[in-house]
Design an enzyme around this catalytic site. Structure first.
Site, PDB file in Angstrom:
ATOM      1  N   HIS A  29       1.138  -1.120  -0.505  1.00 44.52           N
ATOM      2  CA  HIS A  29       0.176  -0.060   0.091  1.00 44.52           C
ATOM      3  C   HIS A  29       1.184   1.257  -0.243  1.00 44.52           C
ATOM      4  CE1 HIS A  29      -3.442  -2.329   2.366  1.00 44.52           C
ATOM      5  NE2 HIS A  29      -3.982  -2.425   1.252  1.00 44.52           N
ATOM      6  N   LYS A  69     -16.083  -7.312   3.842  1.00 49.55           N
ATOM      7  CA  LYS A  69     -14.410  -7.755   4.088  1.00 49.55           C
ATOM      8  C   LYS A  69     -15.707  -7.959   5.938  1.00 49.55           C
ATOM      9  CE  LYS A  69     -11.091  -6.436   1.589  1.00 49.55           C
ATOM     10  NZ  LYS A  69      -9.723  -5.578   1.491  1.00 49.55           N
ATOM     11  N   ARG A  83      -2.406  -5.696  -8.190  1.00 50.84           N
ATOM     12  CA  ARG A  83      -1.079  -6.827  -8.290  1.00 50.84           C
ATOM     13  C   ARG A  83      -1.154  -8.968  -9.120  1.00 50.84           C
ATOM     14  NH1 ARG A  83      -3.903  -8.198  -2.247  1.00 50.84           N
ATOM     15  NH2 ARG A  83      -5.334  -8.271  -3.888  1.00 50.84           N
ATOM     16  N   SER A 140      -3.401  -7.531   2.933  1.00 46.72           N
ATOM     17  CA  SER A 140      -3.461  -7.398   3.827  1.00 46.72           C
ATOM     18  C   SER A 140      -4.375  -9.109   5.107  1.00 46.72           C
ATOM     19  CB  SER A 140      -4.601  -6.738   4.386  1.00 46.72           C
ATOM     20  OG  SER A 140      -4.505  -5.317   4.027  1.00 46.72           O
TER      21      SER A 140
END
Length: 168
Positions: A18, A42, A93, A132
């Site tokens: 990040h 999430k 990514r 994360s």
């Protein structure tokens, strides 16, 4: 004409990946806002929005990165309109990220009350696999965190893991 960019995320916790995107974005645009949002899709967050904002603030100061930090909820496009955002920053990514992010960008474009562009920044090679969720799993299993997060975040993760294990 000055360009305002927004890099939104849950940042639970913020990782070196990040920070890499934040640093590069801050260099590209006149103003950068880091938007911390609650994401109901999430799992439960480890850190409150205020704790995340404070960690990010300290990291930005240490790294000498110029950006604003704002907490928001609701639709991203409403927040972008309120903040007069021109550019939405999204990090990529892998190919699977692109498919998700493209869907996200097209949906936001359809809902938007103002014109904006989405800019995809690819993760630097050393962070292509980093998330994360992965960092939290490593923390829970008492693995090495220093290569994934700054020292400050590592310390906060270690405290959080003790809390979690104590409450089980």
């Amino acid at each position: 004409m000055k360009k305002t960019a927004l890099y939104p995320g849950s940042f639970d916790p913020i990782t070196k990946g990040h920070i890499d995107i934040i640093r590069r974005s801050a260099d590209l645009f006149d103003k950068l806002i880091i938007g911390i949002f609650k994401n109901s899709s999430k799992s439960k967050s480890w850190f409150t929005e205020e704790e995340r904002a404070e960690m990010i603030k300290k990291i930005l100061e240490k790294e000498n990165i110029k950006a604003e930090i704002k907490i928001f909820n609701g639709l991203l496009v409403d927040f972008m309109f309120k903040e007069n955002v021109d550019i939405l920053i999204r990090g990529l990514r892998a190919l699977s990220d692109y498919e998700y992010e493209l869907q996200f960008a097209l949906t936001n474009s359809a809902l938007a009350k103002n014109d904006f562009e989405t800019v995809f920044l690819t993760a630097s090679r050393e962070y292509l696999y980093l998330s994360s969720s992965l960092v939290k799993e490593i923390a829970l299993n008492e693995g090495e965190l220093g290569i994934f997060v700054p020292k400050l975040v590592e310390e906060e993760l270690r405290k959080k893991v003790k809390e979690i294990k104590h409450n089980r």
